[in-house]
Scaffold this motif. Structure first.
Motif, short mmCIF file in Angstrom:
data_model
loop_
_atom_site.label_atom_id
_atom_site.label_comp_id
_atom_site.label_asym_id
_atom_site.label_seq_id
_atom_site.Cartn_x
_atom_site.Cartn_y
_atom_site.Cartn_z
N ALA A 1 19.48 22.70 6.37
CA ALA A 1 18.10 23.03 6.17
C ALA A 1 17.74 24.28 5.48
CB ALA A 1 17.09 22.81 7.32
N GLY A 2 18.95 25.16 5.65
CA GLY A 2 18.63 26.50 5.11
C GLY A 2 18.01 27.50 5.97
N ILE A 3 18.03 27.07 7.14
CA ILE A 3 17.22 28.02 8.21
C ILE A 3 18.49 28.74 9.03
CG2 ILE A 3 15.66 28.01 10.11
CD1 ILE A 3 14.43 25.43 9.05
N GLY A 4 18.12 29.92 9.38
CA GLY A 4 19.16 30.57 10.11
C GLY A 4 19.19 30.41 11.53
N PHE A 5 20.57 29.96 12.06
CA PHE A 5 20.67 29.52 13.37
C PHE A 5 20.15 30.17 14.52
CE2 PHE A 5 23.70 28.35 16.85
CZ PHE A 5 23.09 27.02 17.09
N GLU A 6 19.78 31.58 14.12
CA GLU A 6 19.68 32.51 15.11
C GLU A 6 17.95 32.24 15.42
OE1 GLU A 6 18.51 34.24 11.30
OE2 GLU A 6 20.27 33.43 11.97
N LYS A 7 17.36 31.34 14.54
CA LYS A 7 15.87 30.79 14.62
C LYS A 7 15.83 29.64 15.68
CE LYS A 7 13.99 32.68 10.50
NZ LYS A 7 13.46 32.27 9.04
N PHE A 8 16.80 29.23 16.14
CA PHE A 8 16.76 28.24 16.93
C PHE A 8 16.70 28.47 18.64
CE2 PHE A 8 17.88 26.07 13.08
CZ PHE A 8 18.11 24.70 13.23
N GLN A 9 15.81 28.04 19.22
CA GLN A 9 15.63 28.25 20.64
C GLN A 9 16.70 27.10 21.28
OE1 GLN A 9 14.15 30.08 22.58
NE2 GLN A 9 15.02 29.07 24.59
N LEU A 10 17.51 27.49 21.92
CA LEU A 10 18.93 27.19 22.41
C LEU A 10 18.63 27.06 24.22
CD1 LEU A 10 21.84 28.39 20.35
CD2 LEU A 10 20.49 26.48 19.94
N SER A 11 18.54 25.88 24.83
CA SER A 11 18.42 25.75 26.05
C SER A 11 19.30 25.00 26.63
CB SER A 11 16.68 25.26 26.49
OG SER A 11 15.86 26.21 25.89
N MET A 12 20.05 24.23 25.97
CA MET A 12 21.07 23.16 26.53
C MET A 12 22.16 23.64 27.57
SD MET A 12 22.86 21.58 23.29
CE MET A 12 23.59 20.25 24.30
N GLY A 13 22.13 25.08 27.26
CA GLY A 13 23.46 25.62 28.13
C GLY A 13 23.02 25.44 29.59
N ARG A 14 21.86 25.61 29.72
CA ARG A 14 21.47 25.41 31.22
C ARG A 14 20.98 24.00 31.65
NH1 ARG A 14 15.89 28.37 33.78
NH2 ARG A 14 16.20 27.76 36.06
N HIS A 15 20.64 23.07 30.65
CA HIS A 15 19.97 21.98 31.00
C HIS A 15 20.63 20.61 30.45
CE1 HIS A 15 16.53 24.73 30.73
NE2 HIS A 15 16.31 24.16 32.07
N ALA A 16 21.74 20.89 29.58
CA ALA A 16 22.33 19.80 28.73
C ALA A 16 21.23 18.91 28.13
CB ALA A 16 23.11 18.73 29.73
N ASN A 17 21.58 17.89 27.56
CA ASN A 17 20.51 16.99 26.58
C ASN A 17 19.70 16.27 27.82
OD1 ASN A 17 19.36 15.03 25.09
ND2 ASN A 17 21.06 14.66 24.09
N THR A 18 18.33 16.79 28.01
CA THR A 18 17.73 15.99 28.68
C THR A 18 16.62 14.73 28.07
OG1 THR A 18 16.12 17.78 28.35
CG2 THR A 18 17.42 17.70 30.45
N VAL A 19 17.10 14.54 26.77
CA VAL A 19 16.32 13.36 26.02
C VAL A 19 14.94 13.80 25.76
CG1 VAL A 19 16.17 10.82 25.93
CG2 VAL A 19 17.92 11.93 27.41
N GLY A 20 14.05 13.06 26.24
CA GLY A 20 12.61 13.21 26.00
C GLY A 20 12.21 14.43 26.42
N ALA A 21 12.69 15.02 27.53
CA ALA A 21 12.27 16.40 27.87
C ALA A 21 12.81 17.60 27.36
CB ALA A 21 12.77 16.42 29.54
N THR A 22 13.58 17.42 26.20
CA THR A 22 14.59 18.71 25.91
C THR A 22 13.55 19.53 24.91
OG1 THR A 22 16.34 17.26 25.31
CG2 THR A 22 16.49 19.16 24.26
N ILE A 23 12.59 19.04 24.09
CA ILE A 23 11.83 19.84 23.33
C ILE A 23 10.83 20.69 24.19
CG2 ILE A 23 10.04 19.70 21.71
CD1 ILE A 23 11.48 18.01 19.97
N PRO A 24 10.09 19.83 25.22
CA PRO A 24 9.20 20.91 25.90
C PRO A 24 9.85 21.86 26.88
CG PRO A 24 9.15 18.49 26.69
CD PRO A 24 10.06 18.65 25.15
#
Length: 315
Positions: A255-278
């Motif tokens: 996508a040409g977007i810097g990875f530093e712009k990504f909010q990463l929360s799965m370290g604590r939560h893993a993949n929570t499916v429908g709950a991941t984005i909120p």
């Protein structure tokens, strides 16, 4: 295209946390904890107790949201629940959440698009608010994939349980709170991830999921940005669904977007499916990563095969 305001967020994390080391020592000795964190970005996941249902997690996230927003539950007139782990086949789990959360005045229904579910539900809510027929909406994502995980398989490390919710209103004239979404479905990928029955563990072709997502999500982002005369540099922060860090890095590259712009929360939560984005959105707000006028990009891919992206000017 709609104008949208995010009023508040809320989350529910089950009490029990299972680390990669717990899995390696107590459940599956074939798991390398360091590999899981290095490749997937996951250190732990939350798992709900046996008596807890998806509706309980969703209602708790809504309670957290309403408390933060200081909003009366009676003023919410629309409730959308993104889940693929409903309490039962009927009625819609959103109806049970309506009761548990005290949202007596809210029209309530479920949306099922697996890991893309919250993004799809957000798009539906934006459209319904845009008509003027509804004033205030809650979109909640809640899933419990611990119930469909075979804890003796190596892929048991991917998923966790949780819920996240957002409170929305139409933006109104002159707010510049643009919301636009690009959604996508290709049923040719329908067999890459499946759950055959309510008590059956998930089946996943990891390579097929990676390939489909790394193609579809950047394509949705590209279409969305072009339609709104934006470049990748216009994006201030990305709130993604989070299957693995490796996949997100590939999406960022394409996508040409810097990875530093990504909010990463799965370290604590893993993949929570429908709950991941909120949950990721809530974490970004808590970390002070969002400011008025920021161009926020949401992105997701899920079974089906489903995918999508949305942009919003934070208002």
């Amino acid at each position: 295209m709609a104008s949208l305001r995010f009023i508040s967020t809320g989350v529910c994390r089950p009490n029990k946390a299972i680390t990669n080391e717990d899995i390696a020592c107590n459940i599956n000795t074939r798991i390398d904890p360091d590999w899981v964190e290095r490749t997937l970005g996951i250190r732990q996941r939350y798992v709900a107790e046996n008596h807890v249902q998806t509706s309980d997690l969703a209602a708790a996230a809504i309670a957290d949201l309403l408390d933060r927003a200081k909003v009366d539950a009676g003023t919410v007139d629309l409730l959308l629940l993104a889940t693929c782990s409903p309490d039962k086949r009927a009625p819609a789990t959103a109806c049970l959440v309506q009761h548990k959360a005290g949202l007596a005045n809210a029209v309530a229904f479920d949306i099922s698009a697996v890991c893309s579910g919250f993004l799809y539900a957000l798009s539906v809510a934006a459209a319904m608010l845009h008509t003027g027929s509804y004033r205030r909406a809650i979109v909640v994502g809640a899933d419990m994939f611990s119930r469909v995980t075979d804890w003796q398989r190596r892929d048991c490390v991917f998923f966790g349980d949780g819920a996240g919710a957002v409170l929305l209103e139409a933006g109104g004239l002159g707010t510049n709170a643009l919301f636009d979404a690009e959604l996508y479905t290709d049923s040719c990928g329908r067999d890459a991830f499946s759950i055959d029955g309510s008590d059956s563990p998930f089946n996943m072709d990891g390579a097929a999921v990676f390939q489909a997502a790394s193609n579809a999500v950047p394509a949705c982002i590209d279409q969305l940005l072009k339609r709104n005369s934006l470049s990748a540099d216009s994006v201030d922060i990305v709130i993604p669904h989070q299957p693995s860090h490796n996949l997100l890095r590939e999406i960022a590259r394409r996508a040409g977007i810097g990875f530093e712009k990504f909010q990463l929360s799965m370290g604590r939560h893993a993949n929570t499916v429908g709950a991941t984005i909120p949950i990721a959105l809530h974490d970004a707000l808590e970390a002070g990563r969002l400011s008025h006028g920021d161009c926020v990009l949401f992105a997701a891919a899920g079974a089906g095969f489903t995918a999508g992206a949305a942009i919003h000017y934070w208002n």
